[in-house]
Design a protein around this motif. Structure first.
Motif, PDB file in Angstrom:
ATOM      1  N   GLY A 159       0.818  -1.198   0.000  1.00 29.80           N
ATOM      2  CA  GLY A 159       0.000   0.000   0.000  1.00 29.80           C
ATOM      3  C   GLY A 159       0.855   1.252   0.000  1.00 29.80           C
TER       4      GLY A 159
ATOM      5  N   THR B  60      -3.876  -2.987  -2.355  1.00 25.99           N
ATOM      6  CA  THR B  60      -3.335  -1.987  -1.426  1.00 25.99           C
ATOM      7  C   THR B  60      -2.635  -0.866  -2.175  1.00 25.99           C
TER       8      THR B  60
ATOM      9  N   PHE C 136      -9.042   3.888   4.177  1.00 29.03           N
ATOM     10  CA  PHE C 136      -8.626   2.550   3.753  1.00 29.03           C
ATOM     11  C   PHE C 136      -9.391   1.514   4.569  1.00 29.03           C
TER      12      PHE C 136
ATOM     13  N   ILE D  50     -10.135  -2.898   4.873  1.00 26.05           N
ATOM     14  CA  ILE D  50      -9.585  -4.182   4.458  1.00 26.05           C
ATOM     15  C   ILE D  50     -10.371  -5.321   5.097  1.00 26.05           C
TER      16      ILE D  50
ATOM     17  N   CYS E 224      -8.843  -5.274  -0.190  1.00 35.39           N
ATOM     18  CA  CYS E 224      -9.057  -3.961   0.411  1.00 35.39           C
ATOM     19  C   CYS E 224      -9.732  -3.034  -0.585  1.00 35.39           C
TER      20      CYS E 224
ATOM     21  N   ARG F  55      -4.473   2.713   8.575  1.00 36.92           N
ATOM     22  CA  ARG F  55      -3.082   2.307   8.426  1.00 36.92           C
ATOM     23  C   ARG F  55      -2.307   2.720   9.668  1.00 36.92           C
TER      24      ARG F  55
ATOM     25  N   TYR G  81      -1.053  -2.346   7.913  1.00 36.80           N
ATOM     26  CA  TYR G  81      -2.499  -2.561   7.961  1.00 36.80           C
ATOM     27  C   TYR G  81      -2.712  -3.844   8.736  1.00 36.80           C
TER      28      TYR G  81
END
Length: 337
Positions: A198, A212, A231, A233, A251, A295, A310
């Motif tokens: 990510g 990511t 974000f 997931i 995600c 994150r 993450y």
């Protein structure tokens, strides 16, 4: 605002609205029902020499929210543990702790019954140019600032923003331009090392990666434009079978519109399924389970090895050091209504 700008805004908002309507009518017929399924998250920590310690095991837990209902959750573990909540984003997780290893593997099995619903954001008529109030910006601060691997300023971000097309200045139009840019300039593939973190720098320079990396780039550009984005997931739940193993995480992202709320996008799935490009701008099908948000996560007591990039797989520490060779498996089974 000039009449010309108002006219442009009206036209572009209308075009976006029509594309959304087409996507919903074309794709929602098979997406519009809730899905109920069992899901099992299983972990085995390999045996450590007897007396080694301490041992801390952290496992994210899915919770009920606006788009999913946890009908049952049962945690069975070979060491004591408890549910707790991460302080920054409010993620729920299970934390198991043993002062010393007994020389045996540690096992944790979390069984769920989950109902997942389609999330479609339809309140586009309200999406205007209103600026966020100071109190709103404070509430959305975590979705406006940088993450360790997701910058929102600097020469790299400036150079990418310069490549974005000119659009109506509304957040909706800017977000759609960013979404299209990510899809058009990234490739979904897992080659070599470096993908899957990510990392916006990776996405901008290598132009490929997994979900990511796609969504890191989207989030960097959205936040740079002053659009809150977060974000999320979890795990994909396949549409083409009713049971079986799940290989790994998935995600996605939501961005925020004034007077509308959160708006879902899934750029990596849109890249893989070109026919659903419009659908994935504003719709999350019922093909996923969410486990955590955000994150750079700190989990509190027992977590000493630095923030998690993450949080979806188990995090294990033994005597203050991260243990990576943890076995994990995931499976699901659809429950027909």
């Amino acid at each position: 605002m000039s009449g010309a700008r108002r006219s442009l805004r009206t036209i572009l908002t209308g075009v976006l609205g029509m594309s959304m309507a087409v996507a919903l009518s074309a794709g929602a017929a098979d997406q519009d029902r809730a899905r109920t399924f069992s899901f099992t998250y299983e972990v085995e920590v390999p045996a450590q020499p007897a007396g080694t310690g301490s041992v801390d095991v952290f496992i994210p837990l899915a919770v009920t929210d606006a788009h999913q209902t946890i009908l049952r959750r049962d945690v069975k573990a070979s060491i004591p543990g408890r549910e707790t909540i991460e302080s920054q984003y409010g993620n729920t997780f299970w934390h198991g702790h043993a002062d010393r290893s007994d020389g045996k593997p540690i096992t944790v099995v979390v069984d769920y019954i989950i109902q997942r619903r389609v999330f479609q954001q339809k309140r586009l008529a309200s999406s205007g140019l209103r600026a966020y109030s100071p109190s709103e910006r404070k509430e959305l601060a975590l979705s406006l600032g940088p993450d360790l691997r997701v910058p929102i300023a600097g020469p790299l971000i400036d150079s990418v923003r310069a490549e974005l097309p000119q659009t109506d200045p509304s957040p909706l139009a800017r977000a759609r331009a960013i979404y299209d840019y990510v899809i058009d300039n990234m490739e979904y593939k897992k080659v070599g090392t470096g993908w899957g973190n990510g990392d916006t720098f990776w996405a901008c320079t290598k132009r490929y990666g997994n979900c990511t990396d796609f969504h890191a780039l989207f989030i960097s550009l959205a936040r740079a434009e002053g659009i809150p984005a977060k974000f999320e997931i979890g795990f994909p739940i396949p549409e083409d079978r009713t049971s079986g193993a799940i290989d790994g995480y998935h995600c996605w992202t939501e961005f925020h519109l004034p007077d509308v709320g959160w708006f879902p996008i899934d750029a990596s799935e849109a890249w893989k399924h070109k026919e659903r490009r419009d659908l994935y701008f504003g719709t999350q099908p019922a093909d996923r389970i969410q486990f955590s948000i955000g994150r750079d996560l700190e989990l509190g007591d027992g977590h000493t090895t630095g923030p998690l990039n993450y949080f979806i797989y188990p995090h294990v520490e033994v005597a203050g050091k991260r243990l990576d060779n943890v076995k994990r498996s995931f499976r699901f089974s659809e429950i027909q209504s």
